[in-house]
Design a protein around this motif. Structure first.
Motif, PDB file in Angstrom:
ATOM      1  N   THR A 125       0.863  -1.185   0.000  1.00  0.00           N
ATOM      2  CA  THR A 125       0.000   0.000   0.000  1.00  0.00           C
ATOM      3  C   THR A 125       0.894   1.228   0.000  1.00  0.00           C
ATOM      4  O   THR A 125       1.830   1.340   0.798  1.00  0.00           O
ATOM      5  CB  THR A 125      -0.911   0.013   1.231  1.00  0.00           C
ATOM      6  OG1 THR A 125      -1.709  -1.169   1.219  1.00  0.00           O
ATOM      7  CG2 THR A 125      -1.794   1.256   1.251  1.00  0.00           C
ATOM      8  N   CYS A 126       0.583   2.164  -0.913  1.00  0.00           N
ATOM      9  CA  CYS A 126       1.420   3.369  -1.049  1.00  0.00           C
ATOM     10  C   CYS A 126       0.553   4.585  -0.715  1.00  0.00           C
ATOM     11  O   CYS A 126      -0.315   4.969  -1.514  1.00  0.00           O
ATOM     12  CB  CYS A 126       1.981   3.460  -2.453  1.00  0.00           C
ATOM     13  SG  CYS A 126       3.233   4.754  -2.656  1.00  0.00           S
ATOM     14  N   PRO A 127       0.734   5.175   0.448  1.00  0.00           N
ATOM     15  CA  PRO A 127      -0.105   6.320   0.839  1.00  0.00           C
ATOM     16  C   PRO A 127      -0.083   7.442  -0.191  1.00  0.00           C
ATOM     17  O   PRO A 127      -1.117   8.070  -0.463  1.00  0.00           O
ATOM     18  CB  PRO A 127       0.508   6.755   2.174  1.00  0.00           C
ATOM     19  CG  PRO A 127       1.172   5.519   2.699  1.00  0.00           C
ATOM     20  CD  PRO A 127       1.698   4.805   1.507  1.00  0.00           C
ATOM     21  N   SER A 128       1.076   7.715  -0.712  1.00  0.00           N
ATOM     22  CA  SER A 128       1.157   8.721  -1.770  1.00  0.00           C
ATOM     23  C   SER A 128       1.046   8.007  -3.124  1.00  0.00           C
ATOM     24  O   SER A 128       1.033   6.788  -3.186  1.00  0.00           O
ATOM     25  CB  SER A 128       2.468   9.495  -1.672  1.00  0.00           C
ATOM     26  OG  SER A 128       3.566   8.614  -1.802  1.00  0.00           O
ATOM     27  N   ASN A 129       0.967   8.744  -4.178  1.00  0.00           N
ATOM     28  CA  ASN A 129       0.813   8.146  -5.501  1.00  0.00           C
ATOM     29  C   ASN A 129       2.080   7.403  -5.927  1.00  0.00           C
ATOM     30  O   ASN A 129       3.195   7.789  -5.586  1.00  0.00           O
ATOM     31  CB  ASN A 129       0.497   9.228  -6.544  1.00  0.00           C
ATOM     32  CG  ASN A 129      -0.860   9.860  -6.285  1.00  0.00           C
ATOM     33  OD1 ASN A 129      -1.761   9.204  -5.743  1.00  0.00           O
ATOM     34  ND2 ASN A 129      -1.003  11.118  -6.649  1.00  0.00           N
ATOM     35  N   PHE A 130       1.859   6.330  -6.695  1.00  0.00           N
ATOM     36  CA  PHE A 130       2.989   5.622  -7.286  1.00  0.00           C
ATOM     37  C   PHE A 130       3.640   6.523  -8.352  1.00  0.00           C
ATOM     38  O   PHE A 130       2.944   7.230  -9.082  1.00  0.00           O
ATOM     39  CB  PHE A 130       2.540   4.324  -7.951  1.00  0.00           C
ATOM     40  CG  PHE A 130       2.169   3.237  -6.977  1.00  0.00           C
ATOM     41  CD1 PHE A 130       3.171   2.491  -6.355  1.00  0.00           C
ATOM     42  CD2 PHE A 130       0.836   2.950  -6.689  1.00  0.00           C
ATOM     43  CE1 PHE A 130       2.836   1.478  -5.458  1.00  0.00           C
ATOM     44  CE2 PHE A 130       0.497   1.946  -5.797  1.00  0.00           C
ATOM     45  CZ  PHE A 130       1.504   1.201  -5.172  1.00  0.00           C
ATOM     46  N   ASP A 131       4.963   6.472  -8.403  1.00  0.00           N
ATOM     47  CA  ASP A 131       5.699   7.160  -9.475  1.00  0.00           C
ATOM     48  C   ASP A 131       5.976   6.158 -10.592  1.00  0.00           C
ATOM     49  O   ASP A 131       6.449   5.036 -10.332  1.00  0.00           O
ATOM     50  CB  ASP A 131       7.025   7.723  -8.959  1.00  0.00           C
ATOM     51  CG  ASP A 131       6.823   8.919  -8.047  1.00  0.00           C
ATOM     52  OD1 ASP A 131       5.759   9.569  -8.191  1.00  0.00           O
ATOM     53  OD2 ASP A 131       7.697   9.183  -7.205  1.00  0.00           O
ATOM     54  N   CYS A 134       7.354   3.482  -5.074  1.00  0.00           N
ATOM     55  CA  CYS A 134       6.518   4.085  -4.021  1.00  0.00           C
ATOM     56  C   CYS A 134       7.439   4.938  -3.151  1.00  0.00           C
ATOM     57  O   CYS A 134       8.300   4.409  -2.429  1.00  0.00           O
ATOM     58  CB  CYS A 134       5.845   2.999  -3.179  1.00  0.00           C
ATOM     59  SG  CYS A 134       4.865   3.681  -1.811  1.00  0.00           S
ATOM     60  N   PRO A 135       7.342   6.232  -3.226  1.00  0.00           N
ATOM     61  CA  PRO A 135       8.250   7.113  -2.482  1.00  0.00           C
ATOM     62  C   PRO A 135       8.203   6.876  -0.962  1.00  0.00           C
ATOM     63  O   PRO A 135       9.195   7.109  -0.266  1.00  0.00           O
ATOM     64  CB  PRO A 135       7.742   8.525  -2.822  1.00  0.00           C
ATOM     65  CG  PRO A 135       6.956   8.350  -4.086  1.00  0.00           C
ATOM     66  CD  PRO A 135       6.356   6.992  -4.023  1.00  0.00           C
ATOM     67  N   ASP A 136       7.085   6.363  -0.444  1.00  0.00           N
ATOM     68  CA  ASP A 136       6.938   6.205   1.011  1.00  0.00           C
ATOM     69  C   ASP A 136       7.768   5.051   1.560  1.00  0.00           C
ATOM     70  O   ASP A 136       8.244   5.095   2.697  1.00  0.00           O
ATOM     71  CB  ASP A 136       5.464   5.987   1.378  1.00  0.00           C
ATOM     72  CG  ASP A 136       4.597   7.147   0.913  1.00  0.00           C
ATOM     73  OD1 ASP A 136       4.983   8.301   1.143  1.00  0.00           O
ATOM     74  OD2 ASP A 136       3.556   6.900   0.273  1.00  0.00           O
ATOM     75  N   SER A 137       7.901   3.985   0.749  1.00  0.00           N
ATOM     76  CA  SER A 137       8.539   2.771   1.281  1.00  0.00           C
ATOM     77  C   SER A 137       9.806   2.369   0.536  1.00  0.00           C
ATOM     78  O   SER A 137      10.363   1.319   0.817  1.00  0.00           O
ATOM     79  CB  SER A 137       7.538   1.609   1.225  1.00  0.00           C
ATOM     80  OG  SER A 137       7.172   1.360  -0.136  1.00  0.00           O
TER      81      SER A 137
END
Length: 353
Positions: A63-69, A85-88
């Motif tokens: 799960t990626c809270p922010s948008n996938f790049d 996924c910038p978050d993880s």
């Protein structure tokens, strides 16, 4: 029994595939939507034309809270995208397939082999990138003909065409010897593979042509069907062997028919020449019919010039041998019985050495 088992296995595989496609984790569905949306914005295609190869259960998407790049990692390929996924710090290389991503054309009506395809005969469409030999510019087929029948809606492909040539068909009957001009024919395109080589000739030849035989309307003209006008040197009367060729027995006239390669075209070509065979009246004069004529024959009286500048002495001599122009011969002084060598300078004339 085996047929029933195979049918059951096939149906079961379809159910498993459908279950796999429908029961994707929400995080994977979110990633697939992100890939489709981004790829559509980059290629100009509809999202339905973009297939994401992410059904493999081994591909775990968090799960990626922010948008996938999403990006294309390779400059020369659009078959793989890099998803992060910038978050993880999660990254994955995901395969995609772009459908109908190639500009092309489709026939708007059925056409037969031998016809040309006009701009009004096709419409612009998007074609699958896996389709080969797609015609992307109508300029590439402007002078080509269909080599096969095509159907409405069929994609226009390069191997549907063959190079065209122009042939001439008669509009009316023409008798042997009658004039043929461009106004008497219809110029039509034809397949270069089917048109006979003898039917290909420059249109300009019909400016000065006559029929070589009786021709009927609808005939495809060949080079052997027409005689072209040439202006050549012809005999104005019969000329016996050994006679000199000059303006009294020749003239430049129009000649229709197959012209010999060594045919002469000017009186300048026959200066000081004589025939080596009989030439009929109206026959083209050929270089192979002639040889240089003798300026001096054995026994002829020859005027011999000796000296230079204003002091030149001319005496009368007798030729002891034949001589052509610029040839050395022996002359005899009949009074002194002295022999001299001289250079032939013209008919009956020579210069001392």
């Amino acid at each position: 029994m085996y047929k029933h088992i195979n049918l059951f296995a096939f149906i079961f595989s379809l159910m498993v595939f459908a279950t796999n496609a429908q029961d994707l984790p929400s995080s994977k569905e979110t990633m697939i939507k992100a890939v489709k949306s981004w790829a559509a914005s980059q290629t100009g295609l509809k999202e339905d034309s973009i297939k994401v190869r992410a059904l493999d259960r081994r591909l775990q998407v968090p799960t990626c809270p922010s948008n996938f790049d999403v990006s294309f990692p390779y400059k020369t390929s659009q078959q793989t995208v890099l998803v992060t996924c910038p978050d993880s710090q999660w990254i994955a290389y995901v395969g995609i397939r772009l459908q109908d991503n190639q500009a092309g054309f489709a026939y708007i009506a059925a056409q037969d082999a031998g016809e040309s395809v006009l701009k009004s005969s096709v419409e612009a469409v998007k074609v699958s990138g896996s389709t080969r030999n797609v015609v992307t510019s109508l300029d590439d087929i402007a002078d080509l003909l269909l080599v096969k029948n095509v159907e409405k809606g069929q994609i226009v492909l390069k191997h549907h065409f063959v190079k065209s040539v122009t042939i001439a068909k008669l509009k009316k009957d023409i008798l042997k010897g009658s004039k043929i001009s461009s106004a008497d024919v219809i110029f039509e395109p034809a397949s270069s593979k089917k048109a006979a080589a003898r039917t290909l000739f420059p249109k300009i030849l019909l400016n000065d042509a006559i029929a070589a035989r009786d021709l009927v309307a609808g005939t495809t003209l060949s080079r052997s069907d027409i005689n072209i006008r040439h202006f050549v040197l012809t005999s104005s009367k019969a000329i016996s062997r050994g006679y000199k060729i000059n303006a009294d027995n020749t003239a430049v006239t129009a000649f229709f028919g197959k012209l010999p390669k060594d045919a002469l075209t000017s009186l300048d070509d026959i200066q000081q020449m004589e025939t080596i065979r009989v030439i009929r009246a109206g026959q083209p004069i050929r270089s192979s019919d002639l040889k240089p004529s003798l300026m001096i024959k054995k026994g002829d009286t020859v005027y011999l010039s000796v000296g230079t500048g204003p002091l030149v002495i001319t005496s009368t001599m007798v030729a002891l041998e034949n001589g052509n122009l610029d040839q050395q011969i022996i002359l005899l002084n009949a009074e002194s019985n002295e022999k001299v060598r001289a250079l032939v300078t013209g008919p009956g004339r020579a210069r001392g050495l």
